[in-house]
Design a protein around this motif. Structure first.
Motif, PDB file in Angstrom:
ATOM      1  N   CYS A   3       0.825  -1.214   0.000  1.00  0.00           N
ATOM      2  CA  CYS A   3       0.000   0.000   0.000  1.00  0.00           C
ATOM      3  C   CYS A   3       0.856   1.259   0.000  1.00  0.00           C
ATOM      4  O   CYS A   3       0.515   2.245  -0.667  1.00  0.00           O
ATOM      5  CB  CYS A   3      -0.953  -0.013   1.188  1.00  0.00           C
ATOM      6  SG  CYS A   3      -2.254  -1.245   1.018  1.00  0.00           S
ATOM      7  N   SER A   6       2.321   1.520  -3.530  1.00  0.00           N
ATOM      8  CA  SER A   6       1.254   1.911  -4.454  1.00  0.00           C
ATOM      9  C   SER A   6       0.936   3.393  -4.335  1.00  0.00           C
ATOM     10  O   SER A   6       0.770   4.083  -5.346  1.00  0.00           O
ATOM     11  CB  SER A   6      -0.018   1.100  -4.182  1.00  0.00           C
ATOM     12  OG  SER A   6       0.172  -0.248  -4.465  1.00  0.00           O
ATOM     13  N   VAL A  25      -6.859   2.336  -3.364  1.00  0.00           N
ATOM     14  CA  VAL A  25      -7.421   1.102  -2.791  1.00  0.00           C
ATOM     15  C   VAL A  25      -7.478   0.012  -3.850  1.00  0.00           C
ATOM     16  O   VAL A  25      -7.116  -1.147  -3.593  1.00  0.00           O
ATOM     17  CB  VAL A  25      -8.808   1.364  -2.168  1.00  0.00           C
ATOM     18  CG1 VAL A  25      -9.487   0.065  -1.791  1.00  0.00           C
ATOM     19  CG2 VAL A  25      -8.678   2.271  -0.954  1.00  0.00           C
ATOM     20  N   LYS A  26      -7.913   0.341  -5.047  1.00  0.00           N
ATOM     21  CA  LYS A  26      -7.956  -0.651  -6.137  1.00  0.00           C
ATOM     22  C   LYS A  26      -6.558  -1.177  -6.443  1.00  0.00           C
ATOM     23  O   LYS A  26      -6.370  -2.375  -6.656  1.00  0.00           O
ATOM     24  CB  LYS A  26      -8.571  -0.043  -7.392  1.00  0.00           C
ATOM     25  CG  LYS A  26     -10.049   0.142  -7.323  1.00  0.00           C
ATOM     26  CD  LYS A  26     -10.573   0.743  -8.626  1.00  0.00           C
ATOM     27  CE  LYS A  26     -12.065   1.006  -8.554  1.00  0.00           C
ATOM     28  NZ  LYS A  26     -12.557   1.631  -9.798  1.00  0.00           N
ATOM     29  N   SER A  27      -5.585  -0.286  -6.449  1.00  0.00           N
ATOM     30  CA  SER A  27      -4.207  -0.686  -6.710  1.00  0.00           C
ATOM     31  C   SER A  27      -3.691  -1.642  -5.632  1.00  0.00           C
ATOM     32  O   SER A  27      -3.055  -2.652  -5.940  1.00  0.00           O
ATOM     33  CB  SER A  27      -3.322   0.554  -6.788  1.00  0.00           C
ATOM     34  OG  SER A  27      -1.986   0.197  -6.959  1.00  0.00           O
ATOM     35  N   CYS A  28      -3.979  -1.327  -4.387  1.00  0.00           N
ATOM     36  CA  CYS A  28      -3.555  -2.196  -3.277  1.00  0.00           C
ATOM     37  C   CYS A  28      -4.210  -3.569  -3.375  1.00  0.00           C
ATOM     38  O   CYS A  28      -3.557  -4.599  -3.189  1.00  0.00           O
ATOM     39  CB  CYS A  28      -3.892  -1.552  -1.940  1.00  0.00           C
ATOM     40  SG  CYS A  28      -2.877  -0.127  -1.545  1.00  0.00           S
ATOM     41  N   MET A  29      -5.492  -3.596  -3.662  1.00  0.00           N
ATOM     42  CA  MET A  29      -6.218  -4.870  -3.746  1.00  0.00           C
ATOM     43  C   MET A  29      -5.749  -5.712  -4.930  1.00  0.00           C
ATOM     44  O   MET A  29      -5.776  -6.939  -4.873  1.00  0.00           O
ATOM     45  CB  MET A  29      -7.728  -4.613  -3.861  1.00  0.00           C
ATOM     46  CG  MET A  29      -8.346  -4.017  -2.629  1.00  0.00           C
ATOM     47  SD  MET A  29      -8.219  -5.149  -1.244  1.00  0.00           S
ATOM     48  CE  MET A  29      -7.500  -4.091  -0.021  1.00  0.00           C
ATOM     49  N   THR A  30      -5.304  -5.059  -5.986  1.00  0.00           N
ATOM     50  CA  THR A  30      -4.826  -5.780  -7.170  1.00  0.00           C
ATOM     51  C   THR A  30      -3.417  -6.320  -6.956  1.00  0.00           C
ATOM     52  O   THR A  30      -3.116  -7.453  -7.341  1.00  0.00           O
ATOM     53  CB  THR A  30      -4.832  -4.848  -8.394  1.00  0.00           C
ATOM     54  OG1 THR A  30      -6.153  -4.347  -8.576  1.00  0.00           O
ATOM     55  CG2 THR A  30      -4.391  -5.572  -9.645  1.00  0.00           C
ATOM     56  N   TRP A  32      -1.624  -6.641  -3.967  1.00  0.00           N
ATOM     57  CA  TRP A  32      -1.314  -7.363  -2.738  1.00  0.00           C
ATOM     58  C   TRP A  32      -1.216  -8.874  -2.945  1.00  0.00           C
ATOM     59  O   TRP A  32      -0.242  -9.495  -2.472  1.00  0.00           O
ATOM     60  CB  TRP A  32      -2.338  -7.039  -1.644  1.00  0.00           C
ATOM     61  CG  TRP A  32      -1.935  -7.615  -0.337  1.00  0.00           C
ATOM     62  CD1 TRP A  32      -1.137  -7.043   0.582  1.00  0.00           C
ATOM     63  CD2 TRP A  32      -2.272  -8.911   0.173  1.00  0.00           C
ATOM     64  NE1 TRP A  32      -0.958  -7.883   1.644  1.00  0.00           N
ATOM     65  CE2 TRP A  32      -1.641  -9.046   1.417  1.00  0.00           C
ATOM     66  CE3 TRP A  32      -3.032  -9.970  -0.302  1.00  0.00           C
ATOM     67  CZ2 TRP A  32      -1.755 -10.190   2.190  1.00  0.00           C
ATOM     68  CZ3 TRP A  32      -3.143 -11.124   0.465  1.00  0.00           C
ATOM     69  CH2 TRP A  32      -2.516 -11.216   1.704  1.00  0.00           C
ATOM     70  N   PRO A  33      -2.165  -9.525  -3.626  1.00  0.00           N
ATOM     71  CA  PRO A  33      -2.027 -10.980  -3.814  1.00  0.00           C
ATOM     72  C   PRO A  33      -0.774 -11.365  -4.601  1.00  0.00           C
ATOM     73  O   PRO A  33      -0.148 -12.392  -4.323  1.00  0.00           O
ATOM     74  CB  PRO A  33      -3.286 -11.372  -4.587  1.00  0.00           C
ATOM     75  CG  PRO A  33      -4.243 -10.263  -4.363  1.00  0.00           C
ATOM     76  CD  PRO A  33      -3.420  -9.027  -4.158  1.00  0.00           C
TER      77      PRO A  33
END
Length: 55
Positions: A3, A6, A25-30, A32-33
């Motif tokens: 995060c 990002s 937030v979208k960048s972190c969620m994309t 992170w995995p």
């Protein structure tokens, strides 16, 4: 860490704008995995290499 990186990349590339938080937030969620999988695969290899070097 993902995060923070990002946010840094978004600020550098696009600056802080009205949709920054949503995009961040979208960048972190994309990402992170992907980062988690990379660490899960790479960390044991690095640990073995360091163990061989320092043993």
């Amino acid at each position: 860490m993902v995060c923070i990186v990002s946010a840094f990349v978004l600020v550098i590339s696009q600056g802080i704008h009205s949709g920054f938080a949503t995009q961040w937030v979208k960048s972190c969620m994309t990402t992170w995995p992907i980062a988690f999988a990379a660490v899960a695969i790479v960390a044991p290899l690095v640990k073995r290499i360091v163990g061989r070097i320092t043993a």
